[in-house]
Design an enzyme around this catalytic site. Structure first.
Site, PDB file in Angstrom:
ATOM      1  N   TYR A  48       9.151  30.103 -31.293  1.00 51.51           N
ATOM      2  CA  TYR A  48       8.834  28.695 -31.031  1.00 51.51           C
ATOM      3  C   TYR A  48       7.437  28.354 -31.573  1.00 51.51           C
ATOM      4  O   TYR A  48       7.232  27.365 -32.265  1.00 51.51           O
ATOM      5  CB  TYR A  48       8.923  28.422 -29.522  1.00 51.51           C
ATOM      6  CG  TYR A  48       8.559  27.004 -29.122  1.00 51.51           C
ATOM      7  CD1 TYR A  48       9.506  25.977 -29.193  1.00 51.51           C
ATOM      8  CD2 TYR A  48       7.273  26.693 -28.674  1.00 51.51           C
ATOM      9  CE1 TYR A  48       9.179  24.678 -28.827  1.00 51.51           C
ATOM     10  CE2 TYR A  48       6.937  25.393 -28.309  1.00 51.51           C
ATOM     11  CZ  TYR A  48       7.888  24.389 -28.387  1.00 51.51           C
ATOM     12  OH  TYR A  48       7.561  23.106 -28.028  1.00 51.51           O
ATOM     13  N   GLU A 128      22.680   8.981  -6.356  1.00 51.29           N
ATOM     14  CA  GLU A 128      21.916   9.969  -7.121  1.00 51.29           C
ATOM     15  C   GLU A 128      20.798  10.511  -6.244  1.00 51.29           C
ATOM     16  O   GLU A 128      20.384   9.834  -5.300  1.00 51.29           O
ATOM     17  CB  GLU A 128      21.316   9.323  -8.377  1.00 51.29           C
ATOM     18  CG  GLU A 128      20.278   8.271  -8.042  1.00 51.29           C
ATOM     19  CD  GLU A 128      19.976   7.331  -9.199  1.00 51.29           C
ATOM     20  OE1 GLU A 128      19.397   7.796 -10.158  1.00 51.29           O
ATOM     21  OE2 GLU A 128      20.311   6.145  -9.096  1.00 51.29           O
ATOM     22  N   LYS A 130      17.247  11.349  -4.687  1.00 50.20           N
ATOM     23  CA  LYS A 130      15.941  10.686  -4.697  1.00 50.20           C
ATOM     24  C   LYS A 130      14.908  11.766  -5.007  1.00 50.20           C
ATOM     25  O   LYS A 130      14.681  12.672  -4.200  1.00 50.20           O
ATOM     26  CB  LYS A 130      15.661  10.049  -3.338  1.00 50.20           C
ATOM     27  CG  LYS A 130      14.353   9.291  -3.310  1.00 50.20           C
ATOM     28  CD  LYS A 130      14.267   8.435  -2.059  1.00 50.20           C
ATOM     29  CE  LYS A 130      13.084   7.497  -2.108  1.00 50.20           C
ATOM     30  NZ  LYS A 130      11.797   8.166  -2.141  1.00 50.20           N
ATOM     31  N   ASP A 132      11.486  13.629  -5.555  1.00 51.44           N
ATOM     32  CA  ASP A 132      10.192  13.527  -4.891  1.00 51.44           C
ATOM     33  C   ASP A 132       9.073  13.745  -5.903  1.00 51.44           C
ATOM     34  O   ASP A 132       8.543  14.831  -6.041  1.00 51.44           O
ATOM     35  CB  ASP A 132      10.132  14.574  -3.767  1.00 51.44           C
ATOM     36  CG  ASP A 132       9.054  14.240  -2.761  1.00 51.44           C
ATOM     37  OD1 ASP A 132       8.440  13.160  -2.883  1.00 51.44           O
ATOM     38  OD2 ASP A 132       8.832  15.049  -1.853  1.00 51.44           O
ATOM     39  N   TYR A 240      16.014   6.594 -14.208  1.00 50.20           N
ATOM     40  CA  TYR A 240      16.988   6.045 -13.252  1.00 50.20           C
ATOM     41  C   TYR A 240      16.944   4.527 -13.112  1.00 50.20           C
ATOM     42  O   TYR A 240      17.708   3.955 -12.343  1.00 50.20           O
ATOM     43  CB  TYR A 240      16.831   6.699 -11.886  1.00 50.20           C
ATOM     44  CG  TYR A 240      15.431   6.629 -11.295  1.00 50.20           C
ATOM     45  CD1 TYR A 240      14.840   5.407 -10.986  1.00 50.20           C
ATOM     46  CD2 TYR A 240      14.692   7.794 -11.044  1.00 50.20           C
ATOM     47  CE1 TYR A 240      13.567   5.345 -10.454  1.00 50.20           C
ATOM     48  CE2 TYR A 240      13.411   7.734 -10.507  1.00 50.20           C
ATOM     49  CZ  TYR A 240      12.860   6.505 -10.218  1.00 50.20           C
ATOM     50  OH  TYR A 240      11.602   6.431  -9.705  1.00 50.20           O
ATOM     51  N   LYS A 328      17.576   8.745   3.473  1.00 50.04           N
ATOM     52  CA  LYS A 328      16.647   9.869   3.552  1.00 50.04           C
ATOM     53  C   LYS A 328      17.270  11.080   4.247  1.00 50.04           C
ATOM     54  O   LYS A 328      18.092  10.936   5.158  1.00 50.04           O
ATOM     55  CB  LYS A 328      15.384   9.450   4.330  1.00 50.04           C
ATOM     56  CG  LYS A 328      14.643   8.273   3.721  1.00 50.04           C
ATOM     57  CD  LYS A 328      14.067   8.581   2.363  1.00 50.04           C
ATOM     58  CE  LYS A 328      12.712   9.226   2.440  1.00 50.04           C
ATOM     59  NZ  LYS A 328      11.598   8.349   2.532  1.00 50.04           N
ATOM     60  N   CYS A 422     -13.150  -0.015  24.763  1.00 49.89           N
ATOM     61  CA  CYS A 422     -13.194   0.362  23.350  1.00 49.89           C
ATOM     62  C   CYS A 422     -14.135   1.546  23.176  1.00 49.89           C
ATOM     63  O   CYS A 422     -15.287   1.476  23.602  1.00 49.89           O
ATOM     64  CB  CYS A 422     -13.662  -0.827  22.509  1.00 49.89           C
ATOM     65  SG  CYS A 422     -13.968  -0.384  20.799  1.00 49.89           S
ATOM     66  N   CYS A 425     -17.312   0.134  20.761  1.00 42.27           N
ATOM     67  CA  CYS A 425     -18.321  -0.843  21.185  1.00 42.27           C
ATOM     68  C   CYS A 425     -18.428  -0.960  22.701  1.00 42.27           C
ATOM     69  O   CYS A 425     -19.313  -1.633  23.213  1.00 42.27           O
ATOM     70  CB  CYS A 425     -18.049  -2.209  20.569  1.00 42.27           C
ATOM     71  SG  CYS A 425     -16.635  -3.046  21.298  1.00 42.27           S
ATOM     72  N   CYS A 446      -9.286  -4.066  21.755  1.00 38.46           N
ATOM     73  CA  CYS A 446     -10.695  -4.228  22.072  1.00 38.46           C
ATOM     74  C   CYS A 446     -11.006  -5.719  22.052  1.00 38.46           C
ATOM     75  O   CYS A 446     -10.604  -6.436  21.142  1.00 38.46           O
ATOM     76  CB  CYS A 446     -11.516  -3.492  21.016  1.00 38.46           C
ATOM     77  SG  CYS A 446     -13.214  -4.033  20.930  1.00 38.46           S
ATOM     78  N   CYS A 452     -17.668  -5.910  17.552  1.00 41.71           N
ATOM     79  CA  CYS A 452     -17.250  -4.511  17.524  1.00 41.71           C
ATOM     80  C   CYS A 452     -17.381  -3.961  16.105  1.00 41.71           C
ATOM     81  O   CYS A 452     -16.710  -4.422  15.186  1.00 41.71           O
ATOM     82  CB  CYS A 452     -15.808  -4.374  18.006  1.00 41.71           C
ATOM     83  SG  CYS A 452     -15.190  -2.687  17.857  1.00 41.71           S
TER      84      CYS A 452
HETATM   85  S1  IVH Z   1      15.169   3.379  -7.885  1.00 40.20           S
HETATM   86  C1  IVH Z   1      14.556  -0.776  -8.283  1.00 40.20           C
HETATM   87  N1  IVH Z   1      16.028   5.842  -7.972  1.00 40.20           N
HETATM   88  O1  IVH Z   1      11.500   6.351  -4.774  1.00 40.20           O
HETATM   89  C2  IVH Z   1      14.512   0.477  -7.568  1.00 40.20           C
HETATM   90  N2  IVH Z   1      13.845   5.448  -7.128  1.00 40.20           N
HETATM   91  O2  IVH Z   1      11.025   4.764  -2.400  1.00 40.20           O
HETATM   92  C3  IVH Z   1      13.482   1.389  -8.056  1.00 40.20           C
HETATM   93  N3  IVH Z   1      12.616   7.465  -6.533  1.00 40.20           N
HETATM   94  O3  IVH Z   1       9.220   4.122  -6.215  1.00 40.20           O
HETATM   95  C4  IVH Z   1      13.598   2.734  -7.570  1.00 40.20           C
HETATM   96  N4  IVH Z   1      14.185   8.887  -7.074  1.00 40.20           N
HETATM   97  O4  IVH Z   1       9.369   6.506  -7.162  1.00 40.20           O
HETATM   98  C5  IVH Z   1      15.015   5.035  -7.632  1.00 40.20           C
HETATM   99  N5  IVH Z   1      16.873   7.997  -8.154  1.00 40.20           N
HETATM  100  C6  IVH Z   1      15.884   7.175  -7.828  1.00 40.20           C
HETATM  101  C7  IVH Z   1      14.667   7.658  -7.314  1.00 40.20           C
HETATM  102  C8  IVH Z   1      13.663   6.761  -6.971  1.00 40.20           C
HETATM  103  C9  IVH Z   1      12.958   8.754  -6.613  1.00 40.20           C
HETATM  104  C10 IVH Z   1      11.324   6.978  -6.017  1.00 40.20           C
HETATM  105  C11 IVH Z   1      10.627   5.963  -6.879  1.00 40.20           C
HETATM  106  C12 IVH Z   1      10.445   4.747  -6.023  1.00 40.20           C
HETATM  107  C13 IVH Z   1      10.550   5.323  -4.650  1.00 40.20           C
HETATM  108  C14 IVH Z   1      11.029   4.282  -3.685  1.00 40.20           C
END
Ligand code: IVH
Length: 702
Positions: A48, A128, A130, A132, A240, A328, A422, A425, A446, A452
């Site tokens: 490579y 799909e 989500k 992180d 996405y 979630k 409080c 203060c 407070c 304060c």
């Molecule tokens: S769609 C119009 N798809 O989650 C909608 N978001 O809590 C835009 N994220 O700011 C988001 N995987 O950073 C979408 N498959 C997925 C995602 C995703 C992760 C994040 C993204 C967004 C946050 C919202």
């Protein structure tokens, strides 16, 4: 095409060199893909490196032949001082969260109601993972990657083009055939578990700080001012979503993602279509069961309405689309000891209990503080100092204390007594009784108000926060210091800092941690904010219950701050037309209205606002789509609508810049009346307000 792969670089003609660069660009990007996307390298690292070297040598001999998709454009450009701001052409939204099956049923029903679909109509969604990581927006013009940005506050992000260029999952040139002129692809930048481990091992070896989790590592790597460092960090990208598109490549979410894949993006392979709640929930379980073996962090499953025309009609509320939701995964939990309960005083005087914990790792992050919400919550769970407690953390939300492990309670432990003064203060802290319900407020407050110091410092922190004045170089830390030293007591003081520098207080540039440059940068950043949008200004005032959504609604409704200000002064009189106008705004309830009026009834507040207005210019609100005939008009819907639901009508009207009101007055421009309209229609006729049928309204807003 003839291959010149064997010809030594010094013997290549210009034409041959161009052909070689083209071949190498494709070959190297194919290997990048095999390595980064499929985790299945097809050649050794040494082979490579040979390809890369050959590419470099040819580019050095023929600099004019460097291609827009040259593999070298991924090595990172020279460092910058700071990231430039980028205004997103379409806002970058975030997602509403769902935590259980019920929420998903409700999501689908809400969509049916909004679009007026029958109860058994199929609502097809894509599902799909989500991811992180961090979201980014990539802009292509004529198929070439021209700009990349962070999400920022959703409206304005930071220009991280050079950093994004180094990510091998991100095509620098979109593969044809058909690529629209403007394409903005959005998605998530993330780091795989394996790469994260390797990076941390390398960091540790080099005596550099290690990252707590892959997300932090990705964030730290992406926001490097020196893109050459980013280039050495193994980042990846999943596409996405999208922003501006000069042409929509498909009429479904799924179809668009397929096109993204054809253009060269990585699209998550677990993305599927679901036609019913049952299918959605089984996909959720399936993805959850694969979570551990994916090799990268995910924190839920995202569902999006597949039909793009429906997405368009559904639009968004506040900062989240109505057509998508994040389901979630359950929060991660751990046990630890509650060492102390500290009371923090917020900007509106609320006393918030915070748990100080023995540090514990929850879901890969070390947690040493957690929220205890309020007095009743501590009481209900009988949480005591010294207890062993269960702490949970879900995604980016603040960790919480869930319960007490009673078996581990010390015999001599005492019930926690919430302070009635409080802690900052010393003023009395009280729980006011809701006049309507007779129930005490959840929060104890407070009563020190302006006296304060905790409240005034929190108000100032809010004033400079991201969705408010957002002054570069003047964050919470600096505010606390300036406040403690008596240099900044109220917002207006920020703007007189420069003229008072060295007069009222020791020159900033002579203090530790400050130099000539940083001080002049600070003054420049402050000056840059002397002109501010109305919604930011209203939000920045820090009035109770006025978040950024309400602030922007007020801006759109009143147009100028002068107008809002004088209306609120008049609205102090309960029977004034200004008061009824305020409460008739759709989206503003009694509580919000009262809070606004109370704020503007206090002389110390209005005088602080007046002093601030001497320093800054508040821009008139931008009305969306001002070329629409209904922009700036006030509309009331009444009776039954047949072509669209009330919510859809309201959302559409607002997106065209109209204000939707719940009651008819002389200020109403249109009443849209469907069958069954009663008193509002009558009032409109009495006041000579134009009355439209639903069809007439549809034609007007086409
Ligand atoms: S769609 C119009 N798809 O989650 C909608 N978001 O809590 C835009 N994220 O700011 C988001 N995987 O950073 C979408 N498959 C997925 C995602 C995703 C992760 C994040 C993204 C967004 C946050 C919202």
């Amino acid at each position: 095409m003839k291959s010149f792969a064997k010809t030594v670089v010094s013997k290549l003609s210009e034409k041959q060199a161009a052909a070689e660069l083209e071949r190498l660009a494709h070959e190297i990007s194919g290997h990048d893909k095999a390595y980064y996307q499929n985790d299945a390298p097809e050649i050794s690292d040494a082979e490579y490196d040979q390809l890369r070297k050959r590419n470099n040598d040819i580019e050095k001999r023929f600099p004019s032949l460097v291609r827009p998709d040259s593999p070298n454009l991924r090595v990172g450009a020279a460092p910058v001082d700071k990231f430039e701001k980028v205004k997103h052409r379409r806002p970058m939204l975030s997602l509403d969260n769902a935590f259980d099956d019920e929420d998903i049923v409700e999501f689908c029903n809400r969509i049916r109601r909004f679009l007026n679909l029958s109860e058994d109509a199929a609502v097809v969604v894509t599902a799909e993972p989500k991811i992180d990581g961090l979201s980014a927006s990539l802009r292509y013009e004529g198929g070439k990657f021209v700009q990349g940005a962070t999400r920022g506050d959703g409206e304005i992000g930071e220009d991280i083009t050079q950093n994004l260029r180094t990510i091998r999952d991100i095509p620098l040139v979109l593969k044809s055939p058909k690529v629209p002129d403007v394409v903005e692809v959005r998605g998530e930048v993330y780091m795989s578990h394996r790469d994260f481990e390797r990076l941390n091992a390398r960091q540790a070896r080099d005596n550099q700080p290690v990252f707590a989790n892959p997300r932090n590592a990705a964030a730290g790597s992406l926001r490097q001012l020196d893109a050459r460092i980013t280039a050495q960090r193994p980042l990846r990208f999943f596409a996405y979503a999208w922003g501006e598109m000069s042409e929509q490549p498909a009429d479904t979410q799924m179809g668009t993602l397929k096109q993204f894949a054809k253009w060269g993006f990585s699209v998550n392979e677990l993305t599927v279509q679901c036609k019913s709640v049952d299918e959605i929930l089984s996909t959720y379980s399936l993805i959850e069961s694969k979570r551990a073996e994916l090799g990268y962090d995910i924190d839920g499953v995202v569902y999006k309405i597949n039909n793009l025309e429906w997405q368009e009609r559904l639009g968004f509320v506040s900062r989240s689309p109505r057509w998508a939701i994040a389901h979630k995964f359950p929060a991660e939990k751990a046990q630890t000891v509650l060492k102390d309960i500290e009371i923090q005083v917020g900007r509106t005087g609320t006393l918030t209990p915070v748990a100080r914990l023995s540090p514990v790792t929850v879901g890969g992050v070390v947690v040493s503080n957690a929220t205890l919400h309020n007095e009743d919550e501590i009481d209900r769970k009988d949480i005591r100092i010294g207890d062993t407690v269960v702490v949970q953390r879900a995604g980016d939300v603040i960790p919480q204390v869930v319960s007490v492990v009673l078996e581990k309670r010390k015999p001599k432990s005492k019930k926690y007594v919430f302070p009635d003064h409080c802690p900052v203060c010393g003023s009395k802290a009280v729980r006011s009784i809701n006049p309507k319900t007779g129930v005490p407020d959840a929060a104890r407050r407070c009563t020190g108000a302006m006296t304060c110091p905790a409240q005034s410092v929190e108000r100032l922190k809010h004033f400079v926060s991201r969705n408010a004045f957002d002054i570069e170089g003047l964050g919470a830390k600096q505010i606390v210091r300036f406040h403690d030293e008596g240099i900044i007591g109220e917002p207006a003081d920020i703007f007189t800092l420069e003229e008072r520098n060295g007069m009222d207080f020791e020159p900033l540039q002579e203090r530790e941690g400050w130099g000539e440059t940083s001080v002049s940068n600070l003054f420049a950043a402050i000056d840059e904010r002397r002109t501010i949008s109305m919604e930011r200004f209203v939000f920045a005032l820090g009035i109770r219950h006025i978040g950024d959504t309400i602030a922007s609604l007020l801006a759109r409704t009143y147009g100028t701050f002068d107008n809002l200000y004088s209306s609120l002064l008049q609205a102090r009189d309960e029977n004034s037309p200004a008061r009824s106008e305020l409460v008739s705004i759709d989206g503003i309830g009694e509580v919000v209205a009262l809070s606004m009026v109370e704020f503007f009834s206090e002389e110390h507040n209005t005088s602080a606002v007046d002093r601030l207005l001497k320093q800054v210019v508040v821009e008139a609100a931008e009305l969306p789509q001002s070329d629409s005939p209904v922009a700036g008009k006030t509309v009331v819907f009444t009776g039954t609508l047949e072509k669209m639901t009330r919510s859809e009508a309201k959302a559409k009207a607002e997106s065209l810049g109209a204000k939707v009101s719940g009651s008819v007055s002389s200020k109403t421009d249109y009443v849209v009346a469907g069958p069954g309209a009663g008193s509002k229609l009558k009032k409109a006729q009495e006041l000579n307000v134009s009355v439209l049928t639903e069809d007439e309204w549809m034609t007007l807003t086409k």
